[in-house]
Enzyme design. Structure first.
Site, short mmCIF file in Angstrom:
data_model
loop_
_atom_site.label_atom_id
_atom_site.label_comp_id
_atom_site.label_asym_id
_atom_site.label_seq_id
_atom_site.Cartn_x
_atom_site.Cartn_y
_atom_site.Cartn_z
N CYS A 10 -11.65 3.31 8.23
CA CYS A 10 -11.48 4.70 8.62
C CYS A 10 -12.78 5.46 8.44
O CYS A 10 -13.83 4.89 8.17
CB CYS A 10 -10.37 5.33 7.79
SG CYS A 10 -10.53 4.97 6.03
N LEU A 63 -7.66 4.22 10.38
CA LEU A 63 -7.38 3.05 11.21
C LEU A 63 -6.54 2.12 10.35
O LEU A 63 -7.04 1.51 9.41
CB LEU A 63 -8.66 2.34 11.66
CG LEU A 63 -8.49 1.02 12.39
CD1 LEU A 63 -7.79 1.22 13.73
CD2 LEU A 63 -9.84 0.33 12.60
N GLU A 91 -12.02 -2.25 2.70
CA GLU A 91 -11.12 -3.37 2.46
C GLU A 91 -11.38 -3.91 1.07
O GLU A 91 -12.54 -4.15 0.70
CB GLU A 91 -11.35 -4.49 3.48
CG GLU A 91 -11.02 -4.12 4.91
CD GLU A 91 -9.54 -3.94 5.16
OE1 GLU A 91 -8.73 -4.33 4.28
OE2 GLU A 91 -9.19 -3.41 6.22
#
Length: 625
Positions: A10, A63, A91
């Protein structure tokens, strides 16, 4: 039961002010934060959110990759004394282990997203939190109980985070463009910015945002902002340590780490693929991923990239010995992947230069960036997550300058070479003011002084360690920056298993004769991958990311640069030597002699100048000398 999952990619933005109570005009400041974040909406097209406290505003564009129904951001958790709110981009690859540890300490979880893991890790560990994280990330925490804002970036800067100080306030964003939405932040460049673009570009000094007053949080650093001001501190630095093991033990360790890194980075609730060139690095990642999916009864999707006319015009060189397409198809056949070759034409490639500038907010690797943008747009039509083979050359010693002594003597960055061509492009009076040679030499010397060495290292090992450090801190950073900006501009998340910090730290401390036994480039990686692929693939000579060799592309660039040179209102006339630029238009370029890296030869120099002009035009840049 809560499934242990990964997170999301994002973009976020925000600002902090300890001289003003933002709650007095809450919705005004929330609107500003949202405007800043909307400038990076391509990074997170799925949802958005905002938060305002007394001294911090955050906005987020998401996202969703794991647990798409939950994990809205900014995310808030309550602790004694108030609330902590996070905006996170990344992540987390060790989320299951860290989550279990935090649960054992009494922390509760309500989503599957690793955002919540990072937030609880911050609540638990405070400033030591980043040391616990294995992943790629950038995040900001509004820490109300401690009266501060905490910014953090992953160890090698895979995820970006820029900041500046308009009127004493801290403003930050995933990309530079978002900062320009904040009042008082204007696109201007001075001596340092011009030296970055013409002396070092498309690389950048770590921490430098090129625009005046704009900085990038350095890789492996966190920052604190409170009533006392702003402090940036390292939480991770490469360390020199002796290696006492055997070659066989090094091979086994690398293999285990690589298998683990790829496995961790394959977790996703959305479609996943790999970029497959048919070279060693991407083929190894693809082989591991394909085998894991095969065990689940699924086939891996793979993509390779090619350019219109390359089959007719490609000429082998020391930097690019052969074309990728046949090798990619061969590896795909061996591994049973569902493979697609994506094509880029001359006009598409030339047009992509402009989009590449907007994606990066800076001139970059010209058509090397632009073509990746074009390909990422196409990959995103079917997939949201991709794995790639980036970073192996920097880590394992794959580039020619690791092996050819004449390419690095300690006086030049090995991928840039002679600065004479770069300097010749500038107006004579500007050349004197900028002093490119001195600026670049100072940046190189700063880096050399920072190299972690062992006492008593022999000159050859010291030189190898220095080269490794330079590549990790500069060249790898340039490619990671390119990969993030070009992929996220399409809302595509690209993961980089070789950049796992455990792999980087371990290989950094291996003697050169173990990294490249017998002088074989990346020999250690080739041996670690035995059994995953046949020898014909494992022993293939390095061939970098492809570029076009079609003379039609060069013709388009010359035509477009000639137009710019004829138009006296184009902004590049303020800095460019027209005589030198016109001389470029009359040249027949040697595609095998790059001026940056392995791919940027004559046509890419034309493209870089076109990008600089568009950059100055699009951002309405003011030159302040």
């Amino acid at each position: 039961m809560v499934r242990k999952g990964f997170g999301l990619m994002c973009g976020f933005a925000g600002f902090s002010d300890f001289d003003e109570n933002l709650l007095d005009e809450k919705y005004l400041w929330m609107a500003l934060a949202r405007r800043m974040a909307r400038r990076v909406s391509h990074r997170g097209p799925d949802s958005q959110g905002a938060h305002v406290s007394a001294h911090c505003a955050l906005a987020h564009m998401r996202l969703a990759v794991i647990d798409p129904q939950n994990g809205q951001q900014p995310m808030t958790a309550r602790q004694e004394g108030g609330e902590c709110t996070i905006a996170y981009n990344g992540e987390l690859y060790n989320a299951p282990e860290l989550r279990a540890d935090l649960e054992s300490r009494g922390y509760r979880f309500y989503t599957d997203c690793d955002t919540e893991v990072v937030l609880n890790a911050y609540l638990c560990y405070g400033e030591s939190c980043p040391e616990k994280l294995n992943g790629i990330f950038a995040f900001a925490v509004d820490d109300v109980p401690r009266g501060r804002v905490f910014l953090c970036r992953d160890r090698f800067g895979v995820k970006p985070l820029f900041y500046t100080f308009p009127n004493g306030r801290l403003a930050f964003c995933s990309e530079i463009k978002g900062l320009f939405e904040h009042p008082g932040v204007n696109p201007s460049i001075g001596r340092e910015g011009l030296c970055e673009v013409f002396g070092l570009g498309p690389a950048r000094t770590p921490g430098c945002g090129v625009f005046q007053g704009i900085h990038e949080l350095k890789p492996g650093h966190f920052a604190l902002f409170d009533r006392e001001g702003f402090r940036e501190r390292p939480y991770f630095e490469l360390a020199a340590a002796p290696y006492g093991g055997t070659y066989e033990e090094a091979v086994e360790t690398v293999r285990e780490l690589l298998l683990d890194a790829v496995a961790r980075q394959m977790i996703s609730d959305v479609p996943l693929c790999t970029f497959l060139s048919g070279g060693l690095d991407s083929s190894v990642v693809t082989a591991i991923a394909a085998q894991r999916l095969k065990e689940r009864g699924r086939a891996l999707s793979t993509y390779s990239f090619e350019f219109e006319g390359n089959e007719d015009y490609f000429t082998p060189s020391a930097f690019q010995p052969d074309r990728d397409q046949a090798w990619a198809e061969k590896v795909s056949g061996l591994l049973g992947t569902e493979h697609r070759t994506l094509l880029c034409g001359n006009e598409q490639l030339a047009d992509s230069l402009f989009e590449g500038v907007i994606a990066k907010d800076l001139p970059g690797m010209a058509d090397v960036d632009g073509s990746l943008l074009h390909f990422c747009h196409q990959v995103k039509e079917r997939h949201v997550v991709a794995l790639c083979g980036e970073c192996a050359d920097e880590i394992f010693g794959g580039y020619p300058w690791f092996h050819r002594r004449e390419m690095y003597d300690g006086t030049r960055f090995p991928w840039s070479g002679d600065l004479a061509l770069r300097q010749s492009l500038l107006k004579p009076e500007l050349r004197e003011v900028l002093g490119l040679e001195d600026y670049v030499a100072a940046r190189l010397e700063e880096t050399r002084k920072a190299v972690p060495h062992l006492p008593g290292e022999d000159p050859e090992q010291a030189r190898a360690r220095e080269l490794a450090y330079l590549n990790l801190r500069w060249f790898m950073a340039t490619l990671l920056d390119r990969k993030d900006r070009c992929s996220m501009y399409s809302g595509l998340e690209v993961r980089v298993p070789y950049c796992d910090h455990r792999i980087v730290q371990f290989v950094y401390n291996l003697p050169w004769e173990i990294k490249c036994p017998g002088g074989v480039a990346k020999g250690l990686l080739r041996d670690a991958a035995k059994g995953l692929l046949p020898d014909q693939v494992l022993l293939r000579k390095k061939s970098p990311y492809p570029k076009t060799h079609n003379p039609g592309y060069e013709a388009i660039l010359k035509q477009r640069l000639a137009y710019i040179l004829r138009d006296s209102l184009q902004p590049i006339h303020k800095i460019l030597s027209e005589e030198a630029a016109k001389g470029l238009l009359d040249q027949s370029f040697d595609y095998g002699k790059p001026w940056f890296g392995q791919l940027m030869a004559g046509p890419q120099l034309l493209a870089y100048l076109i990008q600089i002009n568009y950059w100055m035009l699009h951002y309405n840049i003011y030159i302040d000398l």
